[in-house]
Design a protein around this motif. Structure first.
Motif, PDB file in Angstrom:
ATOM      1  N   GLN A 219      13.099  49.382  -1.333  1.00 17.91           N
ATOM      2  CA  GLN A 219      13.585  49.655  -2.680  1.00 17.91           C
ATOM      3  C   GLN A 219      12.750  50.756  -3.336  1.00 17.91           C
ATOM      4  N   HIS A 220      11.434  50.704  -3.147  1.00 17.96           N
ATOM      5  CA  HIS A 220      10.538  51.748  -3.648  1.00 17.96           C
ATOM      6  C   HIS A 220      10.135  52.574  -2.434  1.00 17.96           C
ATOM      7  N   PHE A 221      10.511  53.842  -2.443  1.00 17.71           N
ATOM      8  CA  PHE A 221      10.441  54.663  -1.241  1.00 17.71           C
ATOM      9  C   PHE A 221       9.009  54.824  -0.732  1.00 17.71           C
ATOM     10  N   MET A 222       8.891  54.908   0.587  1.00 12.46           N
ATOM     11  CA  MET A 222       7.602  55.076   1.261  1.00 12.46           C
ATOM     12  C   MET A 222       7.467  56.519   1.745  1.00 12.46           C
ATOM     13  N   LEU A 223       7.474  57.459   0.803  1.00 10.26           N
ATOM     14  CA  LEU A 223       7.409  58.869   1.134  1.00 10.26           C
ATOM     15  C   LEU A 223       6.159  59.491   0.510  1.00 10.26           C
ATOM     16  N   VAL A 224       5.647  60.558   1.145  1.00  8.08           N
ATOM     17  CA  VAL A 224       4.525  61.308   0.592  1.00  8.08           C
ATOM     18  C   VAL A 224       5.109  62.461  -0.223  1.00  8.08           C
ATOM     19  N   PRO A 225       4.992  62.429  -1.541  1.00  3.15           N
ATOM     20  CA  PRO A 225       5.707  63.393  -2.395  1.00  3.15           C
ATOM     21  C   PRO A 225       5.414  64.852  -2.088  1.00  3.15           C
ATOM     22  N   VAL A 226       4.165  65.177  -1.702  1.00  2.00           N
ATOM     23  CA  VAL A 226       3.793  66.587  -1.520  1.00  2.00           C
ATOM     24  C   VAL A 226       4.085  67.094  -0.112  1.00  2.00           C
TER      25      VAL A 226
ATOM     26  N   GLU B 160       8.954  65.690  -3.471  1.00  2.14           N
ATOM     27  CA  GLU B 160       8.889  65.424  -4.912  1.00  2.14           C
ATOM     28  C   GLU B 160       9.880  66.277  -5.706  1.00  2.14           C
ATOM     29  N   ASN B 161      10.410  67.327  -5.079  1.00  4.75           N
ATOM     30  CA  ASN B 161      11.386  68.179  -5.756  1.00  4.75           C
ATOM     31  C   ASN B 161      12.818  67.711  -5.536  1.00  4.75           C
ATOM     32  N   LEU B 162      13.015  66.670  -4.737  1.00  5.64           N
ATOM     33  CA  LEU B 162      14.354  66.168  -4.437  1.00  5.64           C
ATOM     34  C   LEU B 162      14.774  65.117  -5.452  1.00  5.64           C
ATOM     35  N   SER B 163      16.090  64.969  -5.649  1.00  3.55           N
ATOM     36  CA  SER B 163      16.606  63.886  -6.489  1.00  3.55           C
ATOM     37  C   SER B 163      16.326  62.552  -5.825  1.00  3.55           C
ATOM     38  N   VAL B 164      16.448  61.481  -6.594  1.00  2.52           N
ATOM     39  CA  VAL B 164      16.215  60.145  -6.051  1.00  2.52           C
ATOM     40  C   VAL B 164      17.181  59.853  -4.904  1.00  2.52           C
ATOM     41  N   GLY B 165      18.443  60.241  -5.074  1.00  2.00           N
ATOM     42  CA  GLY B 165      19.429  60.002  -4.024  1.00  2.00           C
ATOM     43  C   GLY B 165      19.088  60.748  -2.747  1.00  2.00           C
ATOM     44  N   ALA B 166      18.603  61.986  -2.881  1.00  2.00           N
ATOM     45  CA  ALA B 166      18.216  62.767  -1.704  1.00  2.00           C
ATOM     46  C   ALA B 166      16.990  62.161  -1.033  1.00  2.00           C
ATOM     47  N   GLN B 167      16.037  61.658  -1.822  1.00  2.00           N
ATOM     48  CA  GLN B 167      14.869  61.004  -1.239  1.00  2.00           C
ATOM     49  C   GLN B 167      15.274  59.781  -0.429  1.00  2.00           C
ATOM     50  N   GLN B 168      16.269  59.070  -0.930  1.00  2.00           N
ATOM     51  CA  GLN B 168      16.736  57.904  -0.178  1.00  2.00           C
ATOM     52  C   GLN B 168      17.360  58.316   1.155  1.00  2.00           C
ATOM     53  N   ARG B 169      18.083  59.434   1.153  1.00  2.00           N
ATOM     54  CA  ARG B 169      18.652  59.914   2.406  1.00  2.00           C
ATOM     55  C   ARG B 169      17.557  60.324   3.385  1.00  2.00           C
ATOM     56  N   VAL B 170      16.440  60.826   2.858  1.00  2.00           N
ATOM     57  CA  VAL B 170      15.292  61.137   3.719  1.00  2.00           C
ATOM     58  C   VAL B 170      14.771  59.858   4.379  1.00  2.00           C
ATOM     59  N   GLU B 171      14.697  58.767   3.601  1.00  2.00           N
ATOM     60  CA  GLU B 171      14.260  57.486   4.163  1.00  2.00           C
ATOM     61  C   GLU B 171      15.206  57.031   5.278  1.00  2.00           C
TER      62      GLU B 171
ATOM     63  N   THR C  33       6.748  67.922   3.129  1.00  2.00           N
ATOM     64  CA  THR C  33       8.145  68.315   3.310  1.00  2.00           C
ATOM     65  C   THR C  33       8.931  67.153   3.898  1.00  2.00           C
ATOM     66  N   VAL C  34      10.256  67.305   3.921  1.00  3.82           N
ATOM     67  CA  VAL C  34      11.109  66.290   4.528  1.00  3.82           C
ATOM     68  C   VAL C  34      10.722  66.105   5.994  1.00  3.82           C
ATOM     69  N   ALA C  35      10.591  67.199   6.731  1.00  9.61           N
ATOM     70  CA  ALA C  35      10.257  67.108   8.156  1.00  9.61           C
ATOM     71  C   ALA C  35       8.916  66.418   8.373  1.00  9.61           C
ATOM     72  N   GLU C  36       7.921  66.737   7.530  1.00  9.14           N
ATOM     73  CA  GLU C  36       6.601  66.113   7.670  1.00  9.14           C
ATOM     74  C   GLU C  36       6.670  64.614   7.397  1.00  9.14           C
ATOM     75  N   ASN C  37       7.479  64.210   6.403  1.00  3.79           N
ATOM     76  CA  ASN C  37       7.648  62.789   6.133  1.00  3.79           C
ATOM     77  C   ASN C  37       8.335  62.078   7.285  1.00  3.79           C
ATOM     78  N   VAL C  38       9.329  62.720   7.882  1.00  2.18           N
ATOM     79  CA  VAL C  38      10.075  62.092   8.966  1.00  2.18           C
ATOM     80  C   VAL C  38       9.189  61.872  10.188  1.00  2.18           C
ATOM     81  N   MET C  39       8.277  62.803  10.468  1.00  2.00           N
ATOM     82  CA  MET C  39       7.441  62.682  11.662  1.00  2.00           C
ATOM     83  C   MET C  39       6.195  61.835  11.419  1.00  2.00           C
ATOM     84  N   LEU C  40       5.896  61.510  10.143  1.00  2.00           N
ATOM     85  CA  LEU C  40       4.675  60.780   9.801  1.00  2.00           C
ATOM     86  C   LEU C  40       4.636  59.424  10.500  1.00  2.00           C
ATOM     87  N   GLY C  41       3.535  59.187  11.230  1.00  2.00           N
ATOM     88  CA  GLY C  41       3.388  57.926  11.956  1.00  2.00           C
ATOM     89  C   GLY C  41       4.108  57.898  13.285  1.00  2.00           C
TER      90      GLY C  41
END
Length: 507
Positions: free
Chosen positions: A84-91, A139-150, A93-101
């Motif tokens: 429900q509360h996203f587990m993303l690193v705001p600073v 951090e520059n993405l909308s909430v909906g876009a951040q969810q799609r990243v998740e 990029t999308v690609a860096e978040n996807v590969m994290l871990g």
């Protein structure tokens, strides 16, 4: 992949969050877990994802028992979870978040293979129509876009079972519709989707199977064809009214007067409020409608003083508010429910009891001679927790450990505990279940009927129509018009899109 939970039990001390819960989720289906805030839905999924150890029961994948020591084991087994509360690193990029871990490396120097992550993001984005730039800063993405990243994060690790925990709690109606279409696509691609929610419309729109959980137990199953009233009754354990019962407003004299209020964003120098003028009388509810991002949030914050007005005037009961401190404005009789409860509504590391006195602790009876009276604080907290049905193991529990909906109840309980002249509530029922929504709406009507002036900012048109005595429509930082609540939806929709005036202009 077939997922089966058998007799899952999870306890926290003397509190049983999950009591012998059994569900089965088949591949290519959407299984909705429906229940009130604090019913145990998220706890159950945290057990499945390896975040909690179960005190009893079994997890089976394709009829084989499995155990997970942590989320890494769950992901390796093909289970993904969007919290429900996203587990993303705001600073990042999308690609860096996807590969994290889950980092891939290349070459003798074992450098991070960011290009591979970018390619994976593009491939999944194109397949599901996500429209996500792999090089965008999160951090520059909308909430909906951040969810799609998740969701991309989970799918990039070959998730066969995807858990969506209250996925629409922070989304606009438009983003919600987009997410439901994504859920359908995932189902049609063979993914098993577990949808944790309390929103009946969404369940009926996408679920194949519905399991209802109440106070930690499965109380029934239902088909998507069941009526909203039937589902609500199963959730809450009683009949729930799906409409707001209110008498005609007994309007008094003007309580709030906003004149030519202008706010310019300090960073971008963009005018976010442009000469806004309106008034709210005692005993009426003014609902502010508009597509999110058109100045509604800034309007609420400017009235309280969270952001400074560039020009204009805000007068409460004849007294000027602009230029005063937030505390002074709260003490003048403003109750404020912020749009983002986790950032602005509660202090997650404070107890429930302490959050309930955040704007009260400096005065009697909560403190004496500069020292807080713990007995008074405890008594107040126990009263408010019972009154607002806050589901918590203790008033000494950290507020951050509560479900999102129960955190919202803490905010509402605190703000409505004072004698108010003006109540400003931004998205007051965001994240609440139908029973809680019914309760909150009643309390807001009660405040109105006591002579309080009320401003509601809501992206839910059903809520706007249910509560409003008048509706102010905002577009690009301006009030397009203030209309009566019998204005039809098509007209209101055109106004929210900026069309207003004669038929040629609207067309």
């Amino acid at each position: 992949m077939k997922l089966e939970l058998r007799e899952i039990t999870k306890r926290f001390g003397d509190f049983t969050a999950n009591d012998a819960i059994s569900i089965t989720v088949e591949s290519g289906t959407v299984h909705a877990l429906l229940g009130e805030n604090g019913a145990g839905k998220s706890t159950l999924m945290n057990v499945l994802f390896g975040l909690y150890d179960a005190d009893g029961g079994q997890i089976l994948l394709d009829d084989e028992p499995v155990t997970f020591a942590g989320p890494g084991d769950a992901m390796a087994a093909g289970i993904g979870m969007v919290h429900q509360h996203f587990m993303l690193v705001p600073v990042f990029t999308v690609a860096e978040n996807v590969m994290l871990g889950h980092e891939q490396v290349k070459g003798p120097a074992k450098m991070l293979d960011v290009a591979a992550a970018r390619a994976k993001v593009r491939e999944l984005s194109d397949r599901f129509g996500f429209d996500i730039d792999p090089d965008a800063i999160v951090e520059n993405l909308s909430v909906g876009a951040q969810q799609r990243v998740e969701i991309i994060k989970a799918l990039s690790r070959d998730a066969k079972v995807l858990i969506l925990d209250e996925p629409t709690a922070v989304l606009t109606p438009q983003e919600t519709d987009e997410l439901l279409e994504i859920v359908r696509q995932l189902r049609d691609s063979g993914t098993a989707v577990v949808l944790i929610t309390h929103k009946l419309r969404e369940v009926k729109a996408v679920a194949d199977t519905i399991t209802v959980i109440r106070r930690g137990k499965v109380v029934g199953t239902a088909e998507p064809s069941a009526s909203q009233e039937e589902l609500a009754s199963l959730m809450v354990g009683r009949d729930v009214s799906m409409t707001v019962d209110k008498d005609e407003a007994q309007v008094g004299d003007t309580m709030l007067e906003v004149s030519d209020l202008t706010v310019v964003d300090e960073d971008s120098q963009v005018t976010v409020l442009d000469n806004v003028s309106f008034e709210v009388k005692r005993g009426e509810i003014l609902a502010v409608a508009g597509v999110q991002g058109n100045g509604q949030t800034e309007l609420a914050e400017a009235i309280l003083g969270v952001i400074a007005a560039s020009s204009g005037s805000v007068r409460l009961d004849g007294d000027e508010l602009t230029g005063r401190s937030i505390r002074d404005n709260l003490e003048a009789g403003i109750g404020f429910v912020p749009e983002d409860r986790t950032e602005d509504g509660v202090v997650a590391t404070f107890t429930v009891a302490n959050n309930l006195i955040l704007d009260l602790y400096q005065g009697a009876p909560y403190s004496r001679r500069g020292a807080i009276d713990p007995k008074v604080v405890t008594s107040h907290a126990e009263e408010q927790v019972e009154r607002f049905d806050v589901r918590t193991t203790s008033i000494e529990a950290l507020t951050g450990s509560l479900s999102g909906g129960n955190q919202q109840k803490v905010v509402l309980a605190r703000e409505l505990a004072r004698d108010l002249k003006l109540l400003i509530a931004s998205q007051p029922t965001r994240g609440l279940d139908v029973g809680s929504i019914e309760f909150v709406h009643k309390r807001i009507i009660e405040e109105r009927d006591k002579g309080v002036a009320v401003i509601i900012v809501s992206s839910e048109l059903d809520e706007v129509y249910a509560l409003a005595d008048r509706i102010a429509v905002m577009y690009h930082g301006r009030i397009v018009d203030i209309v009566e609540p019998d204005t039809d939806r098509d007209t209101l929709g055109l106004m929210m899109a900026g069309a207003h005036g004669d038929e040629e202009e609207a067309a």
